[in-house]
Design an enzyme around this catalytic site. Structure first.
Site, PDB file in Angstrom:
ATOM      1  N   LYS C  93     -50.800 -12.918   4.908  1.00 14.14           N
ATOM      2  CA  LYS C  93     -49.778 -13.357   3.953  1.00 14.14           C
ATOM      3  C   LYS C  93     -49.175 -14.693   4.393  1.00 14.14           C
ATOM      4  O   LYS C  93     -49.059 -15.622   3.598  1.00 14.14           O
ATOM      5  CB  LYS C  93     -48.676 -12.296   3.827  1.00 14.14           C
ATOM      6  CG  LYS C  93     -49.135 -11.010   3.195  1.00 14.14           C
ATOM      7  CD  LYS C  93     -48.001 -10.024   3.019  1.00 14.14           C
ATOM      8  CE  LYS C  93     -47.560  -9.341   4.288  1.00 14.14           C
ATOM      9  NZ  LYS C  93     -48.474  -8.335   4.831  1.00 14.14           N
ATOM     10  N   CYS C 182     -33.731  -0.530   3.033  1.00 19.49           N
ATOM     11  CA  CYS C 182     -34.796  -0.436   4.037  1.00 19.49           C
ATOM     12  C   CYS C 182     -34.300  -0.243   5.460  1.00 19.49           C
ATOM     13  O   CYS C 182     -34.956   0.397   6.261  1.00 19.49           O
ATOM     14  CB  CYS C 182     -35.746  -1.629   3.943  1.00 19.49           C
ATOM     15  SG  CYS C 182     -35.044  -3.201   4.380  1.00 19.49           S
ATOM     16  N   MET C 183     -33.144  -0.804   5.800  1.00 20.31           N
ATOM     17  CA  MET C 183     -32.751  -0.794   7.208  1.00 20.31           C
ATOM     18  C   MET C 183     -31.513   0.045   7.507  1.00 20.31           C
ATOM     19  O   MET C 183     -31.182   0.267   8.660  1.00 20.31           O
ATOM     20  CB  MET C 183     -32.445  -2.235   7.664  1.00 20.31           C
ATOM     21  CG  MET C 183     -33.600  -3.164   7.609  1.00 20.31           C
ATOM     22  SD  MET C 183     -35.034  -2.534   8.471  1.00 20.31           S
ATOM     23  CE  MET C 183     -34.335  -2.175  10.064  1.00 20.31           C
ATOM     24  N   MET C 349     -40.235   2.130   7.583  1.00 20.77           N
ATOM     25  CA  MET C 349     -39.713   2.753   6.373  1.00 20.77           C
ATOM     26  C   MET C 349     -39.939   4.264   6.304  1.00 20.77           C
ATOM     27  O   MET C 349     -39.170   4.974   5.681  1.00 20.77           O
ATOM     28  CB  MET C 349     -40.329   2.092   5.136  1.00 20.77           C
ATOM     29  CG  MET C 349     -39.925   0.659   4.938  1.00 20.77           C
ATOM     30  SD  MET C 349     -38.163   0.430   4.936  1.00 20.77           S
ATOM     31  CE  MET C 349     -37.941  -0.504   6.428  1.00 20.77           C
ATOM     32  N   GLY C 386     -38.375  -4.926   7.892  1.00 20.79           N
ATOM     33  CA  GLY C 386     -39.264  -5.319   6.809  1.00 20.79           C
ATOM     34  C   GLY C 386     -39.035  -6.701   6.247  1.00 20.79           C
ATOM     35  O   GLY C 386     -39.922  -7.276   5.641  1.00 20.79           O
ATOM     36  N   GLN C 387     -37.830  -7.229   6.435  1.00 17.25           N
ATOM     37  CA  GLN C 387     -37.530  -8.539   5.857  1.00 17.25           C
ATOM     38  C   GLN C 387     -37.164  -9.520   6.975  1.00 17.25           C
ATOM     39  O   GLN C 387     -36.652  -9.127   8.012  1.00 17.25           O
ATOM     40  CB  GLN C 387     -36.378  -8.418   4.861  1.00 17.25           C
ATOM     41  CG  GLN C 387     -36.730  -7.559   3.661  1.00 17.25           C
ATOM     42  CD  GLN C 387     -35.634  -7.600   2.604  1.00 17.25           C
ATOM     43  OE1 GLN C 387     -35.647  -8.428   1.736  1.00 17.25           O
ATOM     44  NE2 GLN C 387     -34.684  -6.692   2.699  1.00 17.25           N
TER      45      GLN C 387
END
Lengths: 85, 119, 762
Positions: C93, C182-183, C349, C386-387
């Site tokens: 990516k 998510c976190m 997750m 995730g981010q």
């Protein structure tokens, strides 16, 4: 003006003959034979179609050519800039 | 007729159009296929040897897919990868080829395993 | 002197041919010389490329990337070999980041909805409209009728300005961000167990670790560069073990020595069973427990013996039955965990997006506290992110409804006072009561909440039980600042503001391992796009708060104000001003002064805040807890909210694939990445497929209590029998209309990972 390079792959024994023939074509220059049977060719053509035509011509009309392989083509957008130089 | 791989390599980021003129069957177009299937899914069936070699390689291990070296197939297609692509990730292992007797990453890293001299 | 354009093209053409033949590295001397072209000049011209140091825009690993710019346009992407996180390596990516900058769906000018249609507007029209509407709503319905919904992809500076505007000036704590989705459970776990958010160790521990326990993490696809570090560690040291607890066989299994393929939502029992076995097998570090650990049942302190009694129930046989695995495998995992000297547990997750998310986080920390495998080389209880800036901007910057910058909370009067002072507002301007959490906020949208500002995220695709929340987004006055259009969310907006994208703005991202890294601005924003920090500051001025925002003339000005809030805190960034961040590949806090190198392990020697006097010889002192002790929690094995039933017999779990990221706004623009998985699909276990008479590529309808969706079946031995896996990326196939919006009672994070569903062949 489009500037393109290509590799012309030939039968090894015919490579030198083909170089001589290519050199006679207008707007075509050769840049050495490499790895036995690969000729680097630089083509300066007026248009995309003209370039394709030259490519097809080399592929089909020259005896002993396995194929022509384009490696670089300057884009249409570059033509304006090119002629301005 | 002897089959050759067609190699298209773009070095500088100026507008480039791709041309397909050759008298060879294996031109730079990927065969027109069902593009709704992902490359790996299709190649696992169609070219299982290549797929296996890739899958067991370091690239396969980290799922570094076909499209990275070969393009997406439909819009862009390169039958062989280019040094410039390798350098995108292996920026820490760039080789000054002029100082070696080699000319390309692929001189030493062969096939779909890309192992050193196919060890 | 430069080559003429024509010579340059000729040289490029020849060089391309030469390289193709493998007769010149990139520029073959002989070929060029023959063509009468000076090689050195060509190299310079062709490399008229300036490389700017940056950080990847995608997941939370924080890989260093170099963005090449030529003639003001993105030229290429290269891994940053100087960056110790990825040493030049990129995942598939990140490799295409430059294509995302110039993607066709970039939003280039502001748009306002007129007569139901989004039409082009000027910046003044758009921002005046937002300021007027927001002021009107504030004055008519009160400040809590407004809300901000941000992102773990926003820069710390952007989140800081939004926080200052909404919490400090408009006066509402309705400030949330997608990290809630998510976190939040990881935050809850870290705070309850250790007293402070974010991991004790760093990525450095990977290269010293003997066993990786991966729970609910498909590291290979979600964090590929980190996975590559695991692969390398294992390759060089074949004795290194990898144990996976996950309902699915994933590409990460390629390095697995043991896989406990659990029923989704039931893995708490396994972790408790491992804890029991660690004690039974004598693998605990009793001195460490004595020195640095307290026990709790979640309400009251308990003793070590109470805890052992609590664990009695969790025999490997009991856990095995709960989770659908073999007791032998649980014993093997526990034995490995106990026997090897150094263990890192990593999760993502699969652990966090659960109604028992915080509990499970606590249970994971328990294993490391029982064995003392924490706070030393090669050991950690390490949550993956995730981010790219969920940690930096939202968790550290205080971008959630209960937080304030610098690991502070709104409920604490002293914290409010400190931040009010920094923001130059009266302390009572900041409300003491937390605002609405994400799910509650969207539930109230269009009702109690009349206006919302969404920054850099796509809730109209990413919220759970999506159908329930779309109407609120339509009804309310919705402002979306985005780099791309259309997205599911911009299509519902009343105003969309074109935001500068990655590479077109300067700022800081803070990744998973507490590392803050600076990103240079390499390009001018496309079209009329502006930087989010400036857009928000401009909005603040138009709403009458000019005084406290007009000094925000650069990202550096905002960062400099923000790091003042961290002084003396456990996440001290005082030693990381722009001048230093521009030179280094990030700094790991606490970094209290410009000559401090940053911290690899917290709460132990080497941490600048480690109080040697209070520790009095103890290896670890958790100074964020009143008595310096972390807490081992006796947490019961709570199952999922929605259990499978006769009507809905299949467990549906959602997730990601390697080539796509979240809602595909960026990665969906790259043809190469789209090719990897062009169509939405569901993974179905071959046994289940057989029962339903399904083959790969057959259409199948997935039905939950909330909705149904038809996609292609992919029959594959990845999910366990009775479980399906649906990637949620494709906007044309909104997976989240199926998911459940039940949240963890502590973290308020929704349970995306488990829903009950039924399959129907179409």
């Amino acid at each position: 003006m489009i500037i393109a390079s290509m590799i012309v792959k030939t039968e090894t024994e015919k490579v030198n003959d083909i170089v001589l023939k290519l050199q006679k074509l207008p707007n075509v220059t050769t840049h050495g034979v490499h790895k036995e049977n690969n000729i680097i060719v630089l083509v300066e053509a007026e248009s995309d179609d003209k370039l394709k035509e030259i490519g097809r011509y080399i592929s089909s009309e020259f005896e002993g050519v396995y194929g022509t392989y384009p490696t670089f083509v300057s884009g249409d957008e570059e033509i304006g800039l090119d002629t301005a130089v | 007729m002897k089959k050759f791989y067609l190699i298209t390599l773009f070095l500088v980021a100026i507008g480039i159009v791709s041309l397909g003129f050759t008298n060879n069957q294996s031109d730079e177009k990927h065969p027109d296929v069902d593009w709704s299937i992902g490359c790996q899914d299709c190649h696992a069936e169609e070219t299982p040897d290549i797929y296996k070699a890739w899958e067991n390689s370091s690239h396969g291990m980290v799922n570094f897919g076909c499209y990275i070296c070969h393009g997406d197939g439909e819009v862009t297609f390169y039958s062989q990868g280019s040094d410039a692509t390798c350098g995108g990730c292996h920026a820490g292992q760039l080789v000054e080829f002029e100082k070696t007797k080699f000319n390309s990453c692929y001189d030493c890293h062969n096939g779909h395993t890309l192992k050193f001299h196919n060890e | 002197m430069s080559l003429s354009r024509r010579d340059f093209l000729r040289a490029s053409a020849l060089a391309a041919a030469a390289t193709t033949l493998g007769i010149g590295s990139v520029f073959n001397n002989k070929v060029l010389a023959k063509a009468g072209i000076d090689k050195e000049q060509f190299i310079q011209d062709s490399r008229g490329v300036k490389w700017h140091k940056s950080v990847c825009r995608l997941c939370g690993v924080g890989c260093g990337v170099m963005l090449g710019v030529k003639d003001g346009k993105p030229f290429g992407i290269r891994g940053d070999k100087e960056n110790t996180i990825n040493e030049g390596l990129l995942c598939v990516k990140g490799f295409y980041l430059n294509k995302m900058i110039s993607a066709k769906n970039r939003l280039l000018y502001p748009m306002i909805r007129k007569n139901g249609k989004l039409t082009r507007a000027t910046w003044d029209e758009a921002l005046d409209l937002v300021a007027t509407k927001f002021s009107e709503i504030r004055d008519t319905h009160g400040s809590d009728a407004l809300a901000f919904y941000g992102s773990g992809q926003a820069e710390t500076e952007e989140t800081y300005v939004a926080n200052k505007l909404f919490k400090g000036h408009i006066g509402t704590n309705n400030v949330e961000g997608n990290p809630r989705l998510c976190m939040a459970s990881a935050v809850g776990g870290y705070i309850s167990t250790f007293g402070a958010d974010e991991p004790v160790g760093t990525y450095d521990d990977i290269e010293k670790c003997d066993m990786f326990l991966l729970i609910g993490s498909n590291t290979a696809e979600a964090h590929p560069v980190l996975y590559d570090r695991l692969v390398k560690r294992k390759k060089r040291n074949p004795n290194v073990k990898v144990v996976i607890i996950d309902p699915r066989k994933t590409p990460t299994n390629k390095i697995a020595d043991l896989h406990l393929q659990v029923i989704p939502g039931y893995d708490l029992a396994i972790v408790n069973a491992i804890a029991k076995l660690l004690i039974d097998n004598g693998h605990t570090d009793e001195q460490f427990i004595k020195d640095s650990v307290n026990f709790s049942d979640g309400k009251n302190p308990i003793t070590y013996d109470d805890y052992k009694k609590f664990l009695k129930k969790y025999t490997p046989e009991y856990a095995a039955e709960q989770c659908g695995v073999s007791p032998e495998d649980i014993k093997k995992a526990a034995k490995l965990f106990g026997e090897v000297p150094r263990v890192m547990t990593m999760w993502c997750m699969g652990v966090n997006q659960r109604v028992a998310g915080v509990f499970l986080n606590n249970l994971i920390h328990n294993l490391h506290l029982l064995t003392g495998k924490i706070g030393k080389d090669g050991c950690d209880s390490f949550s993956l992110t995730g981010q790219p800036n969920a940690c930096g901007g939202v968790r550290e910057g205080g971008g959630l409804s209960h937080l304030l910058p610098g690991h502070r909370v709104v409920a604490n009067a002293q914290h409010r006072k400190e931040i009010a002072e920094l923001w130059n507002v009266s302390p009572d301007k900041i409300q003491p009561k937390p605002g609405k959490h994400t799910v509650a906020m969207f539930d109230a949208l269009g009702k109690d909440i009349k206006g919302m500002y969404v920054l850099c995220t796509n809730p109209a695709q990413s919220l759970p039980n999506l159908s329930k929340y779309l109407k609120g987004m339509e009804d309310a006055f919705l402002v979306v600042a985005e780099s791309f259009h259309p997205t599911e969310t911009t299509q519902l907006a009343d105003v969309i503001l074109p935001a500068a994208f990655w590479g077109e703005k300067e700022g800081v991202y803070g990744c998973t391992e507490r590392r803050s890294q600076h990103m240079a601005q390499a390009l001018q924003p496309m079209g009329e796009a502006r930087w989010d920090g400036f857009i928000l500051a401009d909005l603040a001025k138009r709403m009458g708060y000019k005084e406290n925002f007009e000094h925000f003339t650069s990202a550096e000005a905002i960062w400099s104000e923000y790091i003042k809030s961290t002084k003396g805190k456990d996440m001290d960034l005082t030693g990381a001003p722009y001048s230093r961040l521009k030179e280094v590949r990030g700094l790991r806090w606490p970094v209290p002064s410009v000559d401090h190198p940053g911290t690899t392990h917290r709460f132990t020697k080497g941490d600048p805040y480690f109080p040697e006097d209070k520790a009095a010889g103890r290896r670890m002192y958790f100074y964020t807890k009143p008595d310096g002790r972390a807490v081992i929690y006796a947490r019961p094995d709570k199952g999922p909210e929605e259990k499978t039933s006769k009507e809905y017999p299949i467990a549906l779990t959602t997730g990601r694939i390697l080539e796509q990221w979240h809602t595909m706004t960026m990665t969906g623009q790259v043809p190469e990445l789209v090719r990897a998985a062009p169509e939405p699909y569901v993974e179905i276990n071959p046994d289940d497929a057989k029962d339903l008479g399904l083959s790969t590529r057959d259409k199948v309808r997935m039905v939950t209590k909330r909705g149904s969706l038809i996609v292609e079946a992919k029959v594959i031995d990845r999910p366990r029998k009775g479980t399906i896996f649906v990637p949620w990326h494709w906007p044309e196939s909104l997976t989240n209309i199926l998911t459940i919006d039940a949240v963890d009672p502590g973290s308020k994070e929704p349970e995306y990972k488990v829903a009950a569903c039924r399959l129907e062949k179409v």
